[in-house]
Design an enzyme around this catalytic site. Structure first.
Site, mmCIF file in Angstrom:
data_model
loop_
_atom_site.group_PDB
_atom_site.id
_atom_site.type_symbol
_atom_site.label_atom_id
_atom_site.label_comp_id
_atom_site.label_asym_id
_atom_site.label_seq_id
_atom_site.Cartn_x
_atom_site.Cartn_y
_atom_site.Cartn_z
ATOM 1 N N ARG A 94 51.916 53.669 36.143
ATOM 2 C CA ARG A 94 52.582 53.845 34.850
ATOM 3 C C ARG A 94 52.129 55.158 34.218
ATOM 4 N NH1 ARG A 94 50.691 51.204 31.357
ATOM 5 N NH2 ARG A 94 49.113 49.993 32.439
ATOM 6 N N TYR A 233 58.314 53.987 40.065
ATOM 7 C CA TYR A 233 57.149 53.129 40.268
ATOM 8 C C TYR A 233 57.023 52.006 39.238
ATOM 9 C CZ TYR A 233 52.749 51.739 42.167
ATOM 10 O OH TYR A 233 51.777 51.013 42.777
ATOM 11 N N GLY A 235 55.877 49.605 36.572
ATOM 12 C CA GLY A 235 56.185 49.450 35.159
ATOM 13 C C GLY A 235 57.034 50.572 34.575
ATOM 14 N N LYS A 242 57.388 45.632 32.025
ATOM 15 C CA LYS A 242 56.667 46.104 30.846
ATOM 16 C C LYS A 242 57.630 46.551 29.739
ATOM 17 C CE LYS A 242 52.755 44.973 32.279
ATOM 18 N NZ LYS A 242 52.050 45.137 33.424
ATOM 19 N N HIS A 262 50.740 40.328 27.195
ATOM 20 C CA HIS A 262 50.287 40.768 28.520
ATOM 21 C C HIS A 262 49.204 39.801 29.003
ATOM 22 C CE1 HIS A 262 48.481 44.332 31.056
ATOM 23 N NE2 HIS A 262 49.296 43.593 31.764
ATOM 24 N N SER A 284 45.340 46.087 32.221
ATOM 25 C CA SER A 284 45.799 46.274 33.602
ATOM 26 C C SER A 284 44.613 46.443 34.548
ATOM 27 C CB SER A 284 46.702 47.497 33.687
ATOM 28 O OG SER A 284 47.823 47.328 32.857
ATOM 29 N N ALA A 285 44.700 45.756 35.691
ATOM 30 C CA ALA A 285 43.675 45.815 36.736
ATOM 31 C C ALA A 285 42.310 45.332 36.252
ATOM 32 C CB ALA A 285 43.592 47.216 37.349
ATOM 33 N N CYS A 286 42.307 44.340 35.360
ATOM 34 C CA CYS A 286 41.048 43.761 34.876
ATOM 35 C C CYS A 286 40.941 42.266 35.181
ATOM 36 C CB CYS A 286 40.880 44.014 33.388
ATOM 37 S SG CYS A 286 40.550 45.752 33.020
ATOM 38 N N THR A 289 45.514 38.529 37.657
ATOM 39 C CA THR A 289 46.029 37.885 38.869
ATOM 40 C C THR A 289 44.929 37.052 39.521
ATOM 41 O OG1 THR A 289 47.568 39.706 39.177
ATOM 42 C CG2 THR A 289 47.159 38.315 41.092
ATOM 43 N N ASN A 290 43.730 37.623 39.578
ATOM 44 C CA ASN A 290 42.626 36.898 40.203
ATOM 45 C C ASN A 290 42.289 35.605 39.463
ATOM 46 O OD1 ASN A 290 41.055 38.334 42.589
ATOM 47 N ND2 ASN A 290 42.043 39.884 41.323
ATOM 48 N N ASP A 309 50.888 37.907 34.591
ATOM 49 C CA ASP A 309 50.966 39.201 33.895
ATOM 50 C C ASP A 309 51.601 39.135 32.509
ATOM 51 O OD1 ASP A 309 50.295 42.030 34.232
ATOM 52 O OD2 ASP A 309 52.450 42.406 34.147
ATOM 53 N N ALA A 399 47.575 50.614 44.637
ATOM 54 C CA ALA A 399 48.501 50.034 45.616
ATOM 55 C C ALA A 399 48.828 48.602 45.191
ATOM 56 C CB ALA A 399 47.873 50.044 46.998
ATOM 57 N N ARG A 400 50.049 48.165 45.446
ATOM 58 C CA ARG A 400 50.500 46.869 44.914
ATOM 59 C C ARG A 400 51.212 46.045 45.975
ATOM 60 N NH1 ARG A 400 49.586 45.647 39.152
ATOM 61 N NH2 ARG A 400 48.535 47.516 38.463
ATOM 62 N N ARG A 431 36.891 45.153 30.786
ATOM 63 C CA ARG A 431 35.902 45.616 31.743
ATOM 64 C C ARG A 431 34.822 46.324 30.954
ATOM 65 N NH1 ARG A 431 36.688 46.875 37.391
ATOM 66 N NH2 ARG A 431 38.696 45.855 37.645
ATOM 67 N N GLY A 526 35.912 32.911 41.918
ATOM 68 C CA GLY A 526 35.899 31.438 41.866
ATOM 69 C C GLY A 526 34.852 30.887 40.913
ATOM 70 N N ASN A 528 34.181 31.940 38.089
ATOM 71 C CA ASN A 528 34.665 31.985 36.706
ATOM 72 C C ASN A 528 35.111 30.611 36.217
ATOM 73 O OD1 ASN A 528 34.141 34.733 36.599
ATOM 74 N ND2 ASN A 528 36.220 35.316 37.221
HETATM 75 N N1 LIG Z 1 33.661 41.843 39.729
HETATM 76 C C1 LIG Z 1 34.814 41.215 39.507
HETATM 77 N N2 LIG Z 1 35.972 41.857 39.792
HETATM 78 C C2 LIG Z 1 37.113 41.198 39.570
HETATM 79 C C3 LIG Z 1 37.147 39.867 39.053
HETATM 80 N N3 LIG Z 1 38.432 39.489 38.940
HETATM 81 C C4 LIG Z 1 39.180 40.545 39.353
HETATM 82 N N4 LIG Z 1 38.393 41.579 39.744
HETATM 83 C C5 LIG Z 1 38.847 42.871 40.310
HETATM 84 O O1 LIG Z 1 39.660 43.548 39.369
HETATM 85 C C6 LIG Z 1 40.709 44.250 40.026
HETATM 86 C C7 LIG Z 1 42.038 43.936 39.399
HETATM 87 O O2 LIG Z 1 42.231 42.550 39.347
HETATM 88 P P1 LIG Z 1 43.667 41.897 39.072
HETATM 89 O O3 LIG Z 1 43.461 40.420 39.023
HETATM 90 O O4 LIG Z 1 44.643 42.398 40.067
HETATM 91 O O5 LIG Z 1 44.032 42.539 37.641
HETATM 92 P P2 LIG Z 1 45.332 42.338 36.693
HETATM 93 O O6 LIG Z 1 44.793 42.184 35.314
HETATM 94 O O7 LIG Z 1 46.175 41.246 37.216
HETATM 95 O O8 LIG Z 1 46.067 43.752 36.849
HETATM 96 P P3 LIG Z 1 47.579 44.250 36.491
HETATM 97 O O9 LIG Z 1 48.479 43.695 37.543
HETATM 98 O O10 LIG Z 1 47.452 45.741 36.567
HETATM 99 O O11 LIG Z 1 47.946 43.830 35.106
HETATM 100 C C8 LIG Z 1 40.636 43.872 41.505
HETATM 101 O O12 LIG Z 1 40.044 44.930 42.210
HETATM 102 C C9 LIG Z 1 39.763 42.661 41.508
HETATM 103 O O13 LIG Z 1 39.063 42.532 42.711
HETATM 104 C C10 LIG Z 1 35.904 39.210 38.774
HETATM 105 O O14 LIG Z 1 35.817 38.064 38.337
HETATM 106 N N5 LIG Z 1 34.761 39.935 39.024
HETATM 107 O O1 LIG Z 2 53.359 47.640 35.142
HETATM 108 C C1 LIG Z 2 52.771 48.052 36.133
HETATM 109 O O2 LIG Z 2 53.062 49.127 36.745
HETATM 110 C C2 LIG Z 2 51.674 47.231 36.730
HETATM 111 C C3 LIG Z 2 51.050 46.287 35.805
HETATM 112 O O3 LIG Z 2 51.234 45.091 35.891
HETATM 113 C C4 LIG Z 2 50.195 46.832 34.743
HETATM 114 O O4 LIG Z 2 49.944 48.033 34.742
HETATM 115 O O5 LIG Z 2 49.751 46.039 33.893
HETATM 116 MN MN LIG Z 3 49.798 43.955 34.146
#
Ligand SMILES: Nc1nc2c(ncn2[C@@H]2O[C@H](COP(=O)(O)OP(=O)(O)OP(=O)(O)O)[C@@H](O)[C@H]2O)c(=O)[nH]1
Ligand SMILES: O=C([O-])CC(=O)C(=O)O
Ligand SMILES: [Mn+2]
Length: 624
Positions: A94, A233, A235, A242, A262, A284-286, A289-290, A309, A399-400, A431, A526, A528
């Site tokens: 984005r 790409y 979002g 988004k 979000h 994002s990426a925090c 999904t996990n 998301d 990468a997605r 984070r 897990g 968590n």
């Molecule tokens: N150390 C640690 N890393 C984590 C944990 N959960 C997720 N991560 C890492 O955080 C990164 C992003 O995690 P996602 O679950 O994809 O994040 P998201 O919030 O869904 O991201 P967007 O799709 O961008 O919105 C990955 O590299 C995971 O491995 C956790 O509990 N501990």
């Molecule tokens: O929108 C995107 O490109 C990917 C996403 O989920 C985010 O950044 O939160």
């Molecule tokens: Mn997101």
């Protein structure tokens, strides 16, 4: 000079001319206002062909063939029905500095958004979109966010000249004829136009990933329109995600009395009947999904995934907040996903997945950093070159994977329930390598809004910009709120008044605290589930907490840490409240709040002052 065509007539009475109807050859029964709008976009962008998408498997197969022929995707032999797309190396995330909120009044965009005057933006975009689809197919994608016809669902139409975007929309939204039919006779649908901005001259050969270095991701909140130019790409281009489901929907939510967030959405249940519905906002990426796909390590508990998301929530007749995931699939971060961190996701990606910017192994499988300890021999990197670690990672950090939700082994059987699920707890997180404890509970709703409004997080590769820098990302919505964030805070405060006793409890979590060597203090993933169990206990009134200056922390022994083998010093650190560091942070919070001027709700000022007063007591006690 060309300017954008007017927003579609919302009255559905604009009967198109017979010539126009012939020209875009709309399906039988399409609403005349939609046909007229599609015609106006075709007149502007001059595509070679117009294709109305019906969302069928046959359409999917033909999109795949088109992308294979163009070299946009290559098959992933080890995973049936799966493909790898390699984007232009300059089109990987984005672009927040190219994302605009074009409200009539700059105040309505607020200090945290890039504001542009709608008239001048219509002029700029008019010039860019003029002839932008020459030589290409213009796809018309009717879609529903949420099950078609559901009480929380919304409709939209995306026009795009990118088959990659159409295929991604097939996975991420509910595309096709039922959505188009649901739009007949209603004005409540969002028009969204996307072009890669790479018209083809007569006989000109295409490239695998067409795009344009000039980029505009533009939102017109008053007319509910989206116009996106130049990037294909995520979002920036899947406009249902988004752009609509957060930026435009947040404006609709403000006006109509609901919330567009979000957030991930999950249900955790215990064999003994305890149940927790939780929505969580992390930048994002925090970790959304996990967390959504977590496999609890503590006995008795199961997690079912509802969304990863985006969450739309409305007060229900029972006075509680009811939530749906409006999406139809997951657009998840690949790096870091492994059998040990997220086995659910790994199982989900066995087949029928579009991967973007991952690496490929010599034997025809995908790979990314973190999937295994060692990179396999003979990797091809995300740019299609033999992998050379000196040039950087094999997979792009952003990468997605794009995959349908019903392919997720932990998806809840009722994940498409139109009325949604009643929310018990809302969690905010980011984070933060230091200072922010593993978990805390807000004292009440207003304090919870303060906690959400003051989230900060290290930046990630999900957006262009410096990775690792800490920034304030209120509600994980900084890049996604379609209006003045001060007004958004006020909307949240009001929601609490409206919900009263039915309001969910609010928490904050931080999985990312680090030790001196840079390792994570908390095992995460897990594990968590232990934190979620405490949250469930707080909601039920059974888990003990201690009130501190910054919120309620787990009382000694209230959080199950059995079998984790954590050093007691580490546990102390995970829950330490460093008054001095927090007081320093409040200076930053105050400056951040200051930019909202009169739009900042007084409740947040009250909360800030209360937290500061409490911290000063602790600090002077420590100093004395
Ligand atoms: N150390 C640690 N890393 C984590 C944990 N959960 C997720 N991560 C890492 O955080 C990164 C992003 O995690 P996602 O679950 O994809 O994040 P998201 O919030 O869904 O991201 P967007 O799709 O961008 O919105 C990955 O590299 C995971 O491995 C956790 O509990 N501990
Ligand atoms: O929108 C995107 O490109 C990917 C996403 O989920 C985010 O950044 O939160
Ligand atoms: Mn997101």
């Amino acid at each position: 000079m060309t300017i954008l065509p007017a927003a579609p007539s919302r009255a559905a009475k604009a009967a198109p001319s017979p010539a126009a109807r012939r020209s875009v050859s709309a399906p039988e029964g399409a609403d005349p206002a939609i046909v007229a709008w599609v015609q106006s976009v075709a007149d502007l962008t001059e595509p070679a062909r117009v294709q109305w998408c019906d969302g069928t498997d046959a359409e999917w197969a033909s999109l795949v063939q088109t992308m294979l022929d163009a070299g946009t995707i290559v098959p992933v032999p080890k995973r049936p029905g799966s493909y790898l797309a390699r984007s232009n190396p300059d089109d990987v995330a984005r672009m927040e500095d190219r994302t605009f909120i074009c409200a009539e009044d700059a105040d309505d965009a607020g200090p945290t958004n890039n504001w542009r005057d709608p008239q001048s933006m219509r002029q700029v975009l008019g010039g860019l979109f003029d002839g932008a689809m020459r030589g290409r197919t213009m796809y018309v994608i009717p879609f529903s966010m949420g099950p078609v016809g559901g009480p929380i669902s919304k409709l939209g139409v995306e026009i795009t000249d990118s088959p990659y975007v159409v295929a991604s929309m097939h996975v991420m939204t509910r595309v096709g004829t039922p959505a188009l039919e649901a739009m007949r006779g209603t004005s409540d649908w969002v028009p969204a136009v996307h072009s890669v901005g790479a018209p083809l001259a007569e006989g000109e050969a295409d490239v695998a990933w067409p795009c344009n270095p000039t980029r505009y991701i533009s939102h017109f909140p008053e007319t509910r329109e989206i116009w996106s130019f130049g990037s294909a790409y995520g979002g920036n281009a899947l406009l249902a995600k988004k752009c609509f489901a957060l930026r435009i929907a947040s404006v609709q939510a403000r006006d109509e009395g609901w919330l567009a967030e979000h957030m991930l959405l999950l249900r955790m249940t215990h064999d003994d009947g305890r149940t927790l519905h939780l929505a969580g906002a992390f930048p994002s990426a925090c970790g959304k999904t996990n967390l959504a796909m977590l496999q609890p390590t503590i006995p008795g508990w199961t997690v079912e995934t509802l969304g990863d998301d985006i969450v739309w929530m409305r007060p229900g007749p029972d006075g509680r907040l009811w939530a749906i995931n409006p999406e139809n699939g997951f657009f998840g971060v690949a790096p870091g996903t492994s059998e040990s961190s997220n086995p659910t996701a790994m199982a989900m990606l066995d087949k029928d997945t579009i991967f973007t910017n991952v690496a490929m192994t010599a034997d025809g499988d995908v790979w990314w950093e973190g999937m295994s300890k060692e990179a396999p021999e003979g990797l091809i990197d995300w740019q299609g070159r033999p992998h050379d670690p000196a040039r950087g990672p094999a997979a792009h950090p952003n990468a997605r994977f794009t995959v349908r939700a019903d392919q997720c082994p932990s998806i809840a059987p009722d994940w498409e329930a139109p009325e949604g699920v009643p929310i018990d707890a809302i969690v905010f997180g980011g984070r933060r390598p230091t200072q922010v404890p593993l978990v805390l509970q807000a004292r009440d709703w207003e304090h919870g809004v303060y906690v959400g409004a003051t989230i900060s997080s290290q930046q990630t590769a999900a957006a262009e910009g410096p990775v690792g820098e800490i920034r304030r990302d209120p509600f994980a919505m900084l890049p996604f709120c379609g209006y003045n964030m001060g007004d958004y805070f006020a909307h949240w405060v009001d929601m609490g008044h409206r919900l009263g006793r039915g309001a969910p409890k609010i928490f904050s979590v931080n999985w990312f605290r680090r030790d001196d060597e840079g390792g994570f203090l908390w095992p995460g993933f897990g594990e968590n589930a232990r934190v979620l169990e405490w949250i469930a206990g707080r909601v039920a009134g059974t888990a003990a907490g201690i009130d501190t200056a910054i919120g309620v922390l787990p009382a000694e022994g209230a959080l199950d840490l059995a079998g984790l083998d954590l050093d007691p010093a580490v546990v102390d650190e995970l829950f330490e409240v460093d008054a001095k560091a927090w007081l320093a942070e409040l200076v930053d919070v105050e400056a951040f709040f200051g930019q909202f001027g009169r739009s900042l709700p007084t409740g947040l000022v009250r909360q800030l002052n209360h937290v500061r007063w409490r911290l000063e007591q602790v600090h002077s006690a420590v100093a004395a």
